[in-house]
Scaffold this active site. Sequence first.
Site, PDB file in Angstrom:
ATOM      1  N   TRP A  95      33.949 -26.907  28.326  1.00  0.00           N
ATOM      2  CA  TRP A  95      35.317 -27.206  27.898  1.00  0.00           C
ATOM      3  C   TRP A  95      35.433 -26.813  26.430  1.00  0.00           C
ATOM      4  CZ3 TRP A  95      39.078 -28.492  31.144  1.00  0.00           C
ATOM      5  CH2 TRP A  95      40.299 -28.858  30.602  1.00  0.00           C
ATOM      6  N   LEU A  96      35.633 -25.534  26.220  1.00  0.00           N
ATOM      7  CA  LEU A  96      35.501 -24.983  24.882  1.00  0.00           C
ATOM      8  C   LEU A  96      36.441 -25.639  23.898  1.00  0.00           C
ATOM      9  CD1 LEU A  96      35.178 -21.225  25.826  1.00  0.00           C
ATOM     10  CD2 LEU A  96      33.421 -22.964  25.732  1.00  0.00           C
ATOM     11  N   ASN A 156      24.415 -27.173  13.397  1.00  0.00           N
ATOM     12  CA  ASN A 156      23.455 -26.084  13.154  1.00  0.00           C
ATOM     13  C   ASN A 156      23.913 -25.148  12.037  1.00  0.00           C
ATOM     14  OD1 ASN A 156      25.334 -24.250  14.331  1.00  0.00           O
ATOM     15  ND2 ASN A 156      24.496 -24.640  16.370  1.00  0.00           N
ATOM     16  N   LEU A 158      25.888 -22.785  11.375  1.00  0.00           N
ATOM     17  CA  LEU A 158      26.345 -21.401  11.495  1.00  0.00           C
ATOM     18  C   LEU A 158      27.468 -21.282  12.514  1.00  0.00           C
ATOM     19  CD1 LEU A 158      22.909 -19.544  11.465  1.00  0.00           C
ATOM     20  CD2 LEU A 158      24.549 -19.770   9.594  1.00  0.00           C
ATOM     21  N   LYS A 218      20.213 -23.121  14.524  1.00  0.00           N
ATOM     22  CA  LYS A 218      20.597 -22.118  15.503  1.00  0.00           C
ATOM     23  C   LYS A 218      19.426 -21.162  15.731  1.00  0.00           C
ATOM     24  CE  LYS A 218      25.175 -20.773  16.658  1.00  0.00           C
ATOM     25  NZ  LYS A 218      26.546 -20.749  16.160  1.00  0.00           N
ATOM     26  N   GLU A 340      49.741 -35.011  20.651  1.00  0.00           N
ATOM     27  CA  GLU A 340      50.009 -34.415  21.964  1.00  0.00           C
ATOM     28  C   GLU A 340      48.824 -33.634  22.525  1.00  0.00           C
ATOM     29  OE1 GLU A 340      53.699 -35.435  19.972  1.00  0.00           O
ATOM     30  OE2 GLU A 340      52.092 -34.053  19.327  1.00  0.00           O
ATOM     31  N   PHE A 366      57.224 -30.809  22.250  1.00  0.00           N
ATOM     32  CA  PHE A 366      55.929 -31.230  21.727  1.00  0.00           C
ATOM     33  C   PHE A 366      54.781 -30.778  22.627  1.00  0.00           C
ATOM     34  CE2 PHE A 366      58.242 -35.163  19.801  1.00  0.00           C
ATOM     35  CZ  PHE A 366      58.909 -34.327  18.921  1.00  0.00           C
TER      36      PHE A 366
END
Length: 596
Positions: A95-96, A156, A158, A218, A340, A366
């Site tokens: 879930w980026l 990390n 970076l 990283k 929202e 909204f």
Amino acid sequence: MADAGVRSAMADKATPDANTLQVLRDIASRLRINSIRATCASSSGHPTSSSSAAEITAVLFFYIMRYKQTDPENPDNDRFILSKRLSFVGVASEWLTRGLGLACGMAYTGKYFDKASYRVFCLMGDGESLEGSVWEALAFASHYSLDNLVAIFDVNRLSHSSTLPLEHCIEVYQKRCEAFGWNTFVVDGRDVEALCQVFWQAAQVKNKPTAVVAKTFKGRGIPSVEDAENWYGKPMPKERADAIIKLIESQIETNENLKPKPPVEDSPQINITDIEMTFPPAYEVGDKIATQKACGLALAKLGHANDRVVVLDGNTKNSTFSEIFKKEHPERFIECFTAEENMVSVALGCATHGRTVAFACTFAAFLIQAFDQIRMGAIFQININLIGSHCGVSIGEDRRSQMALEDLAMFRAVPDCTIFYPSDAIATEHAVFLAANTKGMCYIRTSWPETAVIYTPQESFEIGQAKVIRHSVNDKITVVAAGVTLHEALAAADGLSKQDVSVRVIDLFTVKPLDAATIISNAKATGGRIITVEDHHLEGGIGEAVSAAVSMEPDILVHQLAVPGVPRGGKPSELLDTFGISARHIIVAVKCMLMN
């Protein structure tokens, strides 16, 4: 190496025995190897991010979390939300950059609706912590005392193209989380024993969510890559990958694996399918009521039909009328305040695993702020219902910044999204019940002005089925509308009939899917002429939807009436006329079209 085997992980104490600690370290090493192999095979991916989080992931999955490996959808499983670019099979969900809000919804459901033992873990990158929605979620979790939620910051230092502003200043992350009311631990993310201790301690905390701020590197374990810049999203060169894998393999001391402990089986059995309207809508033809108020009443009615219906609002409940639901079902109402983006994420979290039927309400303008969350919800095919009120210039004296004139375009662009645009209270109530039983994402567009009820309580509605509500054999033009402009179309039809001009009027009910068959057949019966009228901008609205539907019909002409330019405040009737979508403008458009 020791003999291969599988034994149960024991998270009942803070510090595992020495052998378990070594097994966890070795699991982390295997995770690094697998990430290198997978990204080399696909020539894409994030092995360096995978490496920084390897110990965290090993400890969570093989020592702390309780779940059934063979049943990843088991409702009693602990939840794991991965807000980084890394994918695990089973209990993890990619879930980026929006994972914490989703985790909040899951944790809220677990604590207040399911009242179950499962816990929620959300792993995030430090770059993601720059997103404002993360801090909206931090505030939400603290306000609602989500002590079953653990957020892990993989610090990390970076990012995509450079170092992050705080780099490894983990004390700053700690102070920020504490300032938002979270119980916070700082830990060396490479230290398996320390990670076991802080995650165990997090389980003892009551009435506060826990943040674990882990200092990591990283590309950990990869020579010349660890803590080096310019490796974001790059797989290891194939000519180096084999040597790197052999190096990591040489550090593995055991072939043992750990079997996670089973979950506590205390989630309630639920049934949220086929929620029926127990009695017809309580309106009569001619009653006047705004569709957004009718929507609030319908939600309250739906709440009586099923006890897993939940409603969320973004500090607008007295305008969206979701306060009616709150009054009748206070234990299932979630106030998300003016946030929202987080509201939509929380709603998605509540709806995952089919635990609730979630409706999120706010001004339609909204919702536009939460488009990324909406888009991701559609990608992951989560069943969620969004209600946007105060649409178009018909909101009148309210500020023009609150006039949603782009929302149909936005939701039409969302894959497999069902768009309801009811024109009276009866249709609104049916839209709410249909949405509750529809898979995927649904959007209900409601309006501020009081409009007349035009349907009888016995009228039936279906998704993708328009209503021909005014017709005769003498009709010259088909007028297609929805919401407030449908009533303008009816007024125009009345005015034209006095001038011996007959027009056909269609109420779309759903803008997506569009009832193309009804539109085309009625257009052909009225000389191939269509006028669309909508309280929305021209781009992406009803007119373009209808034009696309009839594009393969060479003898059908579409004339579109929509709101041009930037709106301003004023009385609703004046604004409908000023911006060219009133009955008067429809009459003019009909006459002009008939002259050509």
